[in-house]
Every structure is written in structure tokens, then in C-alpha cells.
Design a protein around this motif. Structure first.
Motif, PDB file in Angstrom:
ATOM      1  N   LEU A 117     -24.131  43.331 -75.371  1.00 34.29           N
ATOM      2  CA  LEU A 117     -24.601  42.912 -76.705  1.00 34.29           C
ATOM      3  C   LEU A 117     -23.924  43.785 -77.763  1.00 34.29           C
ATOM      4  O   LEU A 117     -24.523  44.735 -78.280  1.00 34.29           O
ATOM      5  N   PRO A 118     -22.667  43.471 -78.118  1.00 36.82           N
ATOM      6  CA  PRO A 118     -21.904  44.351 -79.010  1.00 36.82           C
ATOM      7  C   PRO A 118     -22.427  44.457 -80.441  1.00 36.82           C
ATOM      8  O   PRO A 118     -22.067  45.394 -81.151  1.00 36.82           O
ATOM      9  N   GLU A 119     -23.283  43.558 -80.872  1.00 40.74           N
ATOM     10  CA  GLU A 119     -23.805  43.593 -82.238  1.00 40.74           C
ATOM     11  C   GLU A 119     -25.210  44.171 -82.320  1.00 40.74           C
ATOM     12  O   GLU A 119     -25.758  44.316 -83.423  1.00 40.74           O
ATOM     13  N   ALA A 120     -25.797  44.512 -81.187  1.00 41.58           N
ATOM     14  CA  ALA A 120     -27.185  44.980 -81.177  1.00 41.58           C
ATOM     15  C   ALA A 120     -27.283  46.445 -81.589  1.00 41.58           C
ATOM     16  O   ALA A 120     -26.314  47.194 -81.543  1.00 41.58           O
ATOM     17  N   LYS A 121     -28.480  46.858 -81.980  1.00 37.59           N
ATOM     18  CA  LYS A 121     -28.721  48.255 -82.317  1.00 37.59           C
ATOM     19  C   LYS A 121     -28.695  49.138 -81.071  1.00 37.59           C
ATOM     20  O   LYS A 121     -28.316  50.303 -81.141  1.00 37.59           O
ATOM     21  N   VAL A 122     -29.137  48.595 -79.956  1.00 37.57           N
ATOM     22  CA  VAL A 122     -29.033  49.252 -78.660  1.00 37.57           C
ATOM     23  C   VAL A 122     -28.223  48.322 -77.763  1.00 37.57           C
ATOM     24  O   VAL A 122     -28.647  47.207 -77.472  1.00 37.57           O
ATOM     25  N   GLN A 123     -27.052  48.779 -77.343  1.00 39.34           N
ATOM     26  CA  GLN A 123     -26.089  47.911 -76.665  1.00 39.34           C
ATOM     27  C   GLN A 123     -26.001  48.257 -75.175  1.00 39.34           C
ATOM     28  O   GLN A 123     -25.416  49.274 -74.804  1.00 39.34           O
ATOM     29  N   PRO A 124     -26.557  47.422 -74.295  1.00 45.20           N
ATOM     30  CA  PRO A 124     -26.435  47.673 -72.857  1.00 45.20           C
ATOM     31  C   PRO A 124     -25.011  47.391 -72.372  1.00 45.20           C
ATOM     32  O   PRO A 124     -24.329  46.511 -72.895  1.00 45.20           O
ATOM     33  N   TYR A 125     -24.588  48.145 -71.376  1.00 42.08           N
ATOM     34  CA  TYR A 125     -23.253  47.941 -70.814  1.00 42.08           C
ATOM     35  C   TYR A 125     -23.285  48.130 -69.307  1.00 42.08           C
ATOM     36  O   TYR A 125     -24.187  48.763 -68.756  1.00 42.08           O
ATOM     37  N   VAL A 126     -22.291  47.569 -68.641  1.00 50.15           N
ATOM     38  CA  VAL A 126     -22.073  47.807 -67.213  1.00 50.15           C
ATOM     39  C   VAL A 126     -20.619  48.219 -67.045  1.00 50.15           C
ATOM     40  O   VAL A 126     -19.764  47.890 -67.872  1.00 50.15           O
ATOM     41  N   GLY A 127     -20.333  48.942 -65.989  1.00 51.81           N
ATOM     42  CA  GLY A 127     -18.968  49.403 -65.784  1.00 51.81           C
ATOM     43  C   GLY A 127     -18.663  49.649 -64.320  1.00 51.81           C
ATOM     44  O   GLY A 127     -19.557  49.656 -63.466  1.00 51.81           O
ATOM     45  N   LEU A 128     -17.380  49.847 -64.044  1.00 53.44           N
ATOM     46  CA  LEU A 128     -16.936  50.135 -62.689  1.00 53.44           C
ATOM     47  C   LEU A 128     -15.718  51.045 -62.745  1.00 53.44           C
ATOM     48  O   LEU A 128     -14.806  50.831 -63.550  1.00 53.44           O
ATOM     49  N   GLY A 129     -15.733  52.074 -61.916  1.00 56.27           N
ATOM     50  CA  GLY A 129     -14.583  52.951 -61.770  1.00 56.27           C
ATOM     51  C   GLY A 129     -14.143  53.000 -60.314  1.00 56.27           C
ATOM     52  O   GLY A 129     -14.985  53.020 -59.409  1.00 56.27           O
ATOM     53  N   VAL A 130     -12.836  52.999 -60.088  1.00 58.14           N
ATOM     54  CA  VAL A 130     -12.286  53.052 -58.735  1.00 58.14           C
ATOM     55  C   VAL A 130     -11.124  54.025 -58.725  1.00 58.14           C
ATOM     56  O   VAL A 130     -10.286  54.006 -59.635  1.00 58.14           O
ATOM     57  N   ALA A 159     -24.351  51.566 -65.190  1.00 53.47           N
ATOM     58  CA  ALA A 159     -25.016  50.774 -66.212  1.00 53.47           C
ATOM     59  C   ALA A 159     -25.696  51.731 -67.180  1.00 53.47           C
ATOM     60  O   ALA A 159     -26.110  52.829 -66.797  1.00 53.47           O
ATOM     61  N   GLY A 160     -25.788  51.310 -68.436  1.00 51.95           N
ATOM     62  CA  GLY A 160     -26.424  52.175 -69.425  1.00 51.95           C
ATOM     63  C   GLY A 160     -26.523  51.495 -70.769  1.00 51.95           C
ATOM     64  O   GLY A 160     -26.396  50.267 -70.874  1.00 51.95           O
ATOM     65  N   VAL A 161     -26.765  52.304 -71.786  1.00 52.12           N
ATOM     66  CA  VAL A 161     -26.852  51.787 -73.147  1.00 52.12           C
ATOM     67  C   VAL A 161     -26.015  52.667 -74.073  1.00 52.12           C
ATOM     68  O   VAL A 161     -25.870  53.870 -73.862  1.00 52.12           O
ATOM     69  N   PHE A 162     -25.449  52.010 -75.084  1.00 55.56           N
ATOM     70  CA  PHE A 162     -24.724  52.688 -76.155  1.00 55.56           C
ATOM     71  C   PHE A 162     -25.513  52.466 -77.441  1.00 55.56           C
ATOM     72  O   PHE A 162     -25.827  51.334 -77.804  1.00 55.56           O
ATOM     73  N   ILE A 163     -25.859  53.560 -78.132  1.00 57.61           N
ATOM     74  CA  ILE A 163     -26.652  53.482 -79.362  1.00 57.61           C
ATOM     75  C   ILE A 163     -25.770  53.938 -80.516  1.00 57.61           C
ATOM     76  O   ILE A 163     -25.525  55.140 -80.688  1.00 57.61           O
ATOM     77  N   THR A 174     -24.648  57.753 -75.649  1.00 53.80           N
ATOM     78  CA  THR A 174     -24.641  56.984 -74.404  1.00 53.80           C
ATOM     79  C   THR A 174     -25.640  57.586 -73.421  1.00 53.80           C
ATOM     80  O   THR A 174     -25.745  58.804 -73.289  1.00 53.80           O
ATOM     81  N   VAL A 175     -26.375  56.715 -72.759  1.00 56.41           N
ATOM     82  CA  VAL A 175     -27.331  57.121 -71.718  1.00 56.41           C
ATOM     83  C   VAL A 175     -27.172  56.131 -70.568  1.00 56.41           C
ATOM     84  O   VAL A 175     -27.152  54.918 -70.801  1.00 56.41           O
ATOM     85  N   GLY A 176     -27.033  56.622 -69.347  1.00 58.71           N
ATOM     86  CA  GLY A 176     -26.834  55.688 -68.248  1.00 58.71           C
ATOM     87  C   GLY A 176     -27.043  56.299 -66.886  1.00 58.71           C
ATOM     88  O   GLY A 176     -27.430  57.463 -66.735  1.00 58.71           O
ATOM     89  N   ALA A 177     -26.785  55.482 -65.879  1.00 59.43           N
ATOM     90  CA  ALA A 177     -26.887  55.893 -64.483  1.00 59.43           C
ATOM     91  C   ALA A 177     -25.742  55.266 -63.709  1.00 59.43           C
ATOM     92  O   ALA A 177     -25.217  54.212 -64.086  1.00 59.43           O
ATOM     93  N   ALA A 178     -25.342  55.921 -62.635  1.00 59.80           N
ATOM     94  CA  ALA A 178     -24.246  55.426 -61.801  1.00 59.80           C
ATOM     95  C   ALA A 178     -24.530  55.742 -60.350  1.00 59.80           C
ATOM     96  O   ALA A 178     -25.268  56.684 -60.032  1.00 59.80           O
ATOM     97  N   TYR A 179     -23.941  54.935 -59.469  1.00 57.92           N
ATOM     98  CA  TYR A 179     -24.009  55.238 -58.043  1.00 57.92           C
ATOM     99  C   TYR A 179     -22.599  55.591 -57.593  1.00 57.92           C
ATOM    100  O   TYR A 179     -21.664  54.807 -57.767  1.00 57.92           O
ATOM    101  N   ASN A 180     -22.446  56.770 -57.036  1.00 59.38           N
ATOM    102  CA  ASN A 180     -21.140  57.273 -56.630  1.00 59.38           C
ATOM    103  C   ASN A 180     -20.915  57.034 -55.143  1.00 59.38           C
ATOM    104  O   ASN A 180     -21.557  57.675 -54.306  1.00 59.38           O
ATOM    105  N   PHE A 181     -20.014  56.082 -54.823  1.00 58.69           N
ATOM    106  CA  PHE A 181     -19.623  55.842 -53.441  1.00 58.69           C
ATOM    107  C   PHE A 181     -18.473  56.792 -53.112  1.00 58.69           C
ATOM    108  O   PHE A 181     -17.388  56.680 -53.682  1.00 58.69           O
ATOM    109  N   MET A 182     -18.692  57.706 -52.182  1.00 61.26           N
ATOM    110  CA  MET A 182     -17.677  58.696 -51.838  1.00 61.26           C
ATOM    111  C   MET A 182     -17.616  58.872 -50.323  1.00 61.26           C
ATOM    112  O   MET A 182     -18.235  59.773 -49.759  1.00 61.26           O
ATOM    113  N   PRO A 183     -16.882  57.996 -49.637  1.00 63.52           N
ATOM    114  CA  PRO A 183     -16.728  58.149 -48.187  1.00 63.52           C
ATOM    115  C   PRO A 183     -16.095  59.495 -47.851  1.00 63.52           C
ATOM    116  O   PRO A 183     -15.148  59.929 -48.502  1.00 63.52           O
ATOM    117  N   PHE A 184     -16.639  60.148 -46.844  1.00 64.01           N
ATOM    118  CA  PHE A 184     -16.151  61.475 -46.483  1.00 64.01           C
ATOM    119  C   PHE A 184     -16.593  61.776 -45.059  1.00 64.01           C
ATOM    120  O   PHE A 184     -17.750  61.554 -44.717  1.00 64.01           O
TER     121      PHE A 184
END
Length: 206
Positions: A117-130, A159-163, A174-184
Motif C-alpha cells: 500500500l504505497p500511499e498509506a500512512k502505514v505501508q506493509p511490505y513483503v520481501g525476499l533475499g537470496v 514482512a513488515g511495515v514502513f511508516i 521500518t519494523v518487521g520480521a524475517a525467517y532466515n534459512f541457513m543450511p549448515f
């Protein structure tokens, strides 16, 4: 470790100049303080304490109001000290000692984010890093140390929010949470998966 940190900084900074015709206002830096919670059982058996010593940073280029791509890196240090006990060593001998386990993970990731929601006052986002993950761990039995380091695969859905704050709403919290997949794989450790909680600030690089 310092040399690796410098290399990460240089690599992320170089990304800013790698996008042809990039608008400076669309290149943003997101810096977060992070806490890490061991999630996989083998990781918990090695270190079960929550880590409060971590950070991550991402340089993101905004393709439009919703999509961003970029690169990032971070570091999270896990630590646990166990009381004196008798431990069975690899050669079959017994050792009475205080055991201390430490694990430091340093993921280097290509990242993408979608602002829902790029126009909202509180903007939720999702992301992925590899990308790749540098693991450094140590196990101390009193004064006897066993140190190892190696690279592995890493993936980080988040996932998180951008204010937005300020007059032009280009910067924000920015406030969020992530799950770190780290095979080892080492001894009885099968992976270093963890849950990350983060909070920080995002602002344009001009």
C-alpha cells in the motif's frame, strides 16, 4: 572479520552505481537493529539464547512505487555459556570444563521488496533475499577452543511495515520480521535457521 565487513560495505555501495540511469532519490538505505531467535532444533541444542547483537543493512533501488531491488548484508552473533560438566571428547576421553558456544552469521543477499500500500500512512511490505552466508562458530571447553568458518546458502523471506515521516515522506521507520534459512552441516548441527525481529530507518541516498 573486519575485512569481510569492509567488502560487504563496498559491494553494497557499488550497487548504487550499477543501475543505469538510477535516480538518486530512488536509491534508499535501510539500516535495522535486529534480534535473532534460534528456530531449528539442532541450532537450539548448540545455542538456545536469543541474540540481541545484530544488524542488517539494505541498499534498495525503487523501480516504481511498489517494487524495489537491491543488495544487503548483516550480522547476528549468538552466544551461550554452559555450567561446568563432564563432556565426552572426539578421542573418547572425558573433559570437565565450562563450555561456551558462539555462532556468528553474516548473510550477503540479493534482495527484492514489494510495497503493498504505497500511499498509506502505514505501508506493509513483503520481501525476499537470496545469497550466501558466512558462518563463524567457536566452541570452548575452558581454554581449549574449536573454531570453524565456512560459506553456505542463505534465504530470507520477510514482512513488515514502513511508516513514512517528514515533509516529503521519503524517509521513514521500518519494523518487521524475517525467517532466515541457513543450511549448515557440522557435527550434530544440521542448519542455523532463525527468526529475526528488526526495527530501523529507511532514507534516500542523494
Amino acid at each position: 572479520m573486519k575485512n569481510i565487513f569492509r567488502l560487504c560495505v563496498v559491494a553494497v555501495a557499488a550497487f548504487m552505481f550499477a543501475v543505469p540511469g538510477a535516480n538518486a532519490q530512488r536509491v534508499k538505505l535501510n539500516i535495522n537493529y535486529s534480534a535473532g531467535i534460534p528456530a531449528s532444533q539442532s541450532f537450539k541444542d548448540y545455542v538456545s539464547n536469543t541474540s540481541l547483537r545484530g544488524f542488517n543493512a539494505n541498499v534498495l533501488y525503487e523501480l516504481n512505487d511498489q517494487w524495489s531491488v537491491g543488495a544487503g548484508f548483516g550480522s547476528q552473533n549468538f552466544y551461550q555459556r554452559y555450567p561446568r560438566a563432564t563432556y565426552k571428547m572426539a578421542d573418547g576421553s572425558d573433559l570437565s570444563a565450562v563450555m561456551t558456544n558462539t555462532v556468528t552469521v553474516m548473510p550477503i543477499l540479493a534482495t527484492g521488496q514489494f510495497n503493498i500500500l504505497p500511499e498509506a500512512k502505514v505501508q506493509p511490505y513483503v520481501g525476499l533475499g537470496v545469497g550466501a552466508n558466512l558462518v563463524m562458530f567457536s566452541q570452548y571447553f575452558g581454554e581449549f577452543a574449536n573454531n570453524r568458518s565456512k560459506f553456505g546458502f542463505a534465504a530470507r523471506p520477510e514482512a513488515g511495515v514502513f511508516i513514512p515521516v517528514g515533509r516529503y515522506k521519503e524517509s521513514g521507520i521500518t519494523v518487521g520480521a524475517a525467517y532466515n534459512f541457513m543450511p549448515f552441516k557440522y557435527d550434530n548441527i544440521s542448519n542455523l535457521n532463525s527468526l529475526g525481529l528488526q526495527a530501523g530507518f529507511k532514507f534516500p541516498l542523494r
